[in-house]
Scaffold this active site. Structure first.
Site, short mmCIF file in Angstrom:
data_model
loop_
_atom_site.label_atom_id
_atom_site.label_comp_id
_atom_site.label_asym_id
_atom_site.label_seq_id
_atom_site.Cartn_x
_atom_site.Cartn_y
_atom_site.Cartn_z
CE LYS A 88 9.74 -0.90 -11.85
NZ LYS A 88 8.79 0.16 -11.48
N GLY A 188 5.56 10.85 -24.85
CA GLY A 188 4.99 9.57 -24.48
C GLY A 188 3.57 9.75 -23.98
N GLY A 190 1.17 7.23 -23.76
CA GLY A 190 0.60 5.89 -23.58
C GLY A 190 -0.21 5.80 -22.31
N GLY A 193 0.67 9.03 -20.02
CA GLY A 193 0.70 10.30 -20.73
C GLY A 193 -0.65 10.77 -21.22
#
Length: 362
Positions: A88, A188, A190, A193
């Protein structure tokens, strides 16, 4: 390159949250880039995970997030059956203020310098257009636009996988995978979601939503004038009476000492990464009789999609693989029952077993 603090070094080398193979601190003063690339494991193959662009309160907080997120990617990729380890990256700063082509190109050069040990993609604060820029400097970039040889928006299959995890949770708890007539709270709405709400409404669920962005809420309410309501914030959402399923789909840490005791839902299944704020929360959920579908299992649809880019993207092939999240989630619940442990611990055991077997073969 700069030094990290003693606290971060202790986490990296001595704590249970460490064990990472490599952590790279990146800086390009000309563009303002400050980034961390964390490679947790390459036991199963090149580390794969997205790039988060976020205004962290401190550099130490950014490093800690990169360590936690990359470790989670090792487990996610293992459970998704991918030949990838976990990695990550985080870019420090407000993307709305400092994101630029120059900064993204500088970041791409750092990714390229790792020679394929880390493959990047989108995450919070980064988008397909950003990956197209990064890819100009690094061929180890996924999540690109179709025009640039990529698969496009990975949130589509992320939401689909979460929906499959919800169906499996319903099957396990209520004996029926349908969500018709169930009340689902989505925190959420966005990138992921809003797709999840579409799946839920198509299946006949009643949906309650919240988001820090008023325009995101309005978009959902305009698209679904019936069957969807909104509440002020997450605090209100987790207390909604008659809530069957709670879906955290924003940032991590949603399940904590404050939220778990007041949750009304019987199931937690959402897209957010690192939902458990600290070790022990999974037991608190189990003690309350709340079924937790491990986040890194159910939200793996996106990484399944971006991994497929490396082999010539085929959406139907990816969707078929993401559909298997239903079976994987059921297998985790069965393992948890068999071993007498929470589902999160069962998922960890299965993932660790796959990584250990790969190390022995390698």
């Amino acid at each position: 390159m700069t030094d990290v603090t003693d606290g971060v070094l202790h986490t990296l080398f001595h704590s249970d949250q460490g064990g990472h193979e490599q952590v790279v601190l990146c800086q390009d003063r000309a563009s303002g880039l400050k980034a961390v690339i964390a490679i947790h494991s390459t036991a199963l193959g090149p580390a794969l995970g997205g790039t988060r662009f976020y205004p962290y309160a401190s550099e130490e907080e950014a490093v800690a997030d990169a360590l936690n997120l990359s470790r989670g990617m090792s487990y996610k990729n293992a459970m998704a059956g991918l030949d990838h380890g976990g990695g990550k990256a985080v870019i420090i700063g407000d993307p709305e203020q400092i994101k630029s082509e120059e900064l993204l190109l500088a970041y791409g050069r750092f990714v390229a310098s790792l020679g394929g040990r880390y493959v990047t993609a989108c995450d919070v604060g980064t988008y397909v257009a950003d990956m197209d820029v990064v890819a100009r400097e690094s061929r180890w970039t996924t999540g690109r636009s179709p025009e640039n040889g990529g698969a496009g928006d990975s949130s589509v299959l992320t939401a689909y996988g979460v929906f499959q995890g919800m169906r499996a949770s319903a099957q396990h708890l209520w004996g029926d995978p349908t969500l018709r007539g169930r009340r689902v709270g989505v925190a959420g709405v966005g990138k992921v979601g809003h797709h999840l709400v579409d799946h839920l409404r198509q299946d006949g669920a009643e949906v309650v939503i919240t988001d820090v962005r008023a325009d995101s809420v309005r978009r959902i309410l305009d698209k679904h004038p019936a069957g969807v309501t909104a509440v002020a914030d997450t605090e209100a959402l987790i207390r909604v009476e008659g809530l069957d399923i709670y879906a955290p789909c924003a940032l991590g840490g949603a399940l904590n000492d404050a939220s778990v005791p007041v949750l009304t839902a019987r199931i937690v299944c959402g897209a957010a990464n690192n939902q458990l704020a600290h070790p022990g929360v999974e037991k608190d959920l189990a003690d309350r009789g709340i079924l937790y579908a491990p986040d890194y299992v159910v939200n793996a649809g996106g990484v399944i999609q971006v991994a497929d880019e490396l082999h010539g993207f085929d959406f139907d092939r990816c969707r078929a693989k993401a559909s298997k999240i239903f079976d994987t989630t059921l297998a985790i619940f069965a393992r948890a029952k068999e071993d007498g442990i929470p589902p999160a611990a069962a998922a960890d055991r299965i993932a660790e077993q796959r990584m250990a077997e790969a190390r022995r073969r390698g």
